[in-house]
Design an enzyme around this catalytic site. Structure first.
Site, PDB file in Angstrom:
ATOM      1  N   ASP A  12     -38.227  54.063  67.171  1.00 14.76           N
ATOM      2  CA  ASP A  12     -36.602  53.935  67.614  1.00 14.76           C
ATOM      3  C   ASP A  12     -36.469  53.783  68.998  1.00 14.76           C
ATOM      4  O   ASP A  12     -37.044  54.272  69.948  1.00 14.76           O
ATOM      5  CB  ASP A  12     -36.250  55.553  67.287  1.00 14.76           C
ATOM      6  CG  ASP A  12     -34.762  55.845  67.256  1.00 14.76           C
ATOM      7  OD1 ASP A  12     -34.240  54.894  68.169  1.00 14.76           O
ATOM      8  OD2 ASP A  12     -34.202  56.895  66.983  1.00 14.76           O
ATOM      9  N   ILE A  13     -35.663  52.608  69.213  1.00 17.39           N
ATOM     10  CA  ILE A  13     -35.437  52.183  70.696  1.00 17.39           C
ATOM     11  C   ILE A  13     -34.665  53.383  71.481  1.00 17.39           C
ATOM     12  O   ILE A  13     -34.912  53.225  72.672  1.00 17.39           O
ATOM     13  CB  ILE A  13     -34.776  50.960  70.612  1.00 17.39           C
ATOM     14  CG1 ILE A  13     -34.844  50.198  71.791  1.00 17.39           C
ATOM     15  CG2 ILE A  13     -33.165  51.127  70.195  1.00 17.39           C
ATOM     16  CD1 ILE A  13     -34.182  48.617  71.935  1.00 17.39           C
ATOM     17  N   ASN A  64     -22.079  44.127  69.178  1.00 16.93           N
ATOM     18  CA  ASN A  64     -21.179  43.241  68.651  1.00 16.93           C
ATOM     19  C   ASN A  64     -20.273  42.812  69.943  1.00 16.93           C
ATOM     20  O   ASN A  64     -20.226  43.229  70.724  1.00 16.93           O
ATOM     21  CB  ASN A  64     -20.342  43.779  67.280  1.00 16.93           C
ATOM     22  CG  ASN A  64     -19.678  44.866  67.746  1.00 16.93           C
ATOM     23  OD1 ASN A  64     -18.776  44.928  68.545  1.00 16.93           O
ATOM     24  ND2 ASN A  64     -19.973  45.844  66.816  1.00 16.93           N
ATOM     25  N   GLY A 117     -26.295  49.887  62.852  1.00 18.29           N
ATOM     26  CA  GLY A 117     -27.741  49.517  63.170  1.00 18.29           C
ATOM     27  C   GLY A 117     -27.849  49.979  64.714  1.00 18.29           C
ATOM     28  O   GLY A 117     -27.570  51.104  65.075  1.00 18.29           O
ATOM     29  N   VAL A 118     -28.466  49.334  65.310  1.00 21.90           N
ATOM     30  CA  VAL A 118     -29.080  49.568  66.633  1.00 21.90           C
ATOM     31  C   VAL A 118     -28.018  50.077  67.593  1.00 21.90           C
ATOM     32  O   VAL A 118     -28.076  50.602  68.409  1.00 21.90           O
ATOM     33  CB  VAL A 118     -29.989  48.360  67.454  1.00 21.90           C
ATOM     34  CG1 VAL A 118     -30.093  48.393  68.902  1.00 21.90           C
ATOM     35  CG2 VAL A 118     -31.200  48.206  66.563  1.00 21.90           C
ATOM     36  N   ASP A 119     -26.854  49.009  67.441  1.00 22.41           N
ATOM     37  CA  ASP A 119     -25.352  49.287  68.102  1.00 22.41           C
ATOM     38  C   ASP A 119     -25.113  50.677  68.113  1.00 22.41           C
ATOM     39  O   ASP A 119     -24.859  51.275  69.115  1.00 22.41           O
ATOM     40  CB  ASP A 119     -24.591  47.989  67.944  1.00 22.41           C
ATOM     41  CG  ASP A 119     -23.420  47.913  69.052  1.00 22.41           C
ATOM     42  OD1 ASP A 119     -23.511  48.766  70.173  1.00 22.41           O
ATOM     43  OD2 ASP A 119     -22.427  47.421  68.489  1.00 22.41           O
ATOM     44  N   THR A 136     -31.869  40.318  63.599  1.00 26.39           N
ATOM     45  CA  THR A 136     -32.765  40.202  62.457  1.00 26.39           C
ATOM     46  C   THR A 136     -32.177  41.163  61.617  1.00 26.39           C
ATOM     47  O   THR A 136     -32.937  41.317  60.302  1.00 26.39           O
ATOM     48  CB  THR A 136     -34.004  40.546  62.945  1.00 26.39           C
ATOM     49  OG1 THR A 136     -34.258  41.745  63.363  1.00 26.39           O
ATOM     50  CG2 THR A 136     -34.428  39.171  63.725  1.00 26.39           C
TER      51      THR A 136
END
Length: 175
Positions: A14-15, A28, A36-38, A127
């Site tokens: 997990d980033i 975005n 997602g990540v954002d 991705t």
């Protein structure tokens, strides 16, 4: 004078849990959070990130951040000093947008260097929901990191959410 290249490291995880100088957000163009990540970065980092993103939108990024560009904010409650937000391209079968994806990594690395960062963590930009094929995305990410991972950066970490992504980045790293 000899250039020192950063070490490239792959991590499955997990980033938002990475203790680094800079975490890169696959944002975005609105800079106001998303999925997602954002979404994960905004949720874990807390309201300070969103507040700075709103300030950026109210000033020089009134129309949003363009694809391939990067901008920095606080990291809020994340275990990092900064978040660099970059907007990846949406995959297209009919148009080669590889240069835009490479620009996301290159611009983020350049900004990290200006911040004096020694460690940076990237997700696999574009991705996920943007549909970029993971193998090609990994090749672009690793190639760009190898070319632009100059000092003061010591470590460029790619944090991959699942095993297929990790394996794709591992293949790219060993070729």
């Amino acid at each position: 004078m000899t250039s020192t290249r950063a070490r490239i490291v792959l991590v499955r995880g997990d980033i938002t849990e990475q203790t680094v100088d800079v975490i890169v957000n696959a944002a975005n163009s609105s800079l106001l959070g998303g999925g997602g990540v954002d979404g994960a970065i905004h949720r874990r980092g807390g309201p300070a990130i969103l507040a700075e993103c709103r300030e950026l939108r109210a000033s020089q990024y009134g129309k949003g951040l363009r694809t391939g560009q990067a901008v920095v904010t606080t990291a809020g409650r994340l275990p990092a000093r900064h978040v660099i937000h970059t907007v990846g391209p949406v995959w297209s079968k009919t148009e080669d947008r590889s240069a835009l994806l490479a620009s996301c990594y290159r611009e983020s690395l350049a900004l990290a260097r200006t911040l004096g960062a020694e460690t940076i963590a990237f997700p696999a930009i574009s991705t996920g929901i943007y549909g970029w094929p993971i193998g090609n995305g990994a090749d672009i990410a690793i190639t760009t990191a190898r070319s632009h991972g100059d000092a003061p950066l010591r470590e460029i970490r790619f944090v991959l959410f699942d095993e297929p992504a990790y394996e794709a980045f591992e293949r790219a790293l060993t070729t």
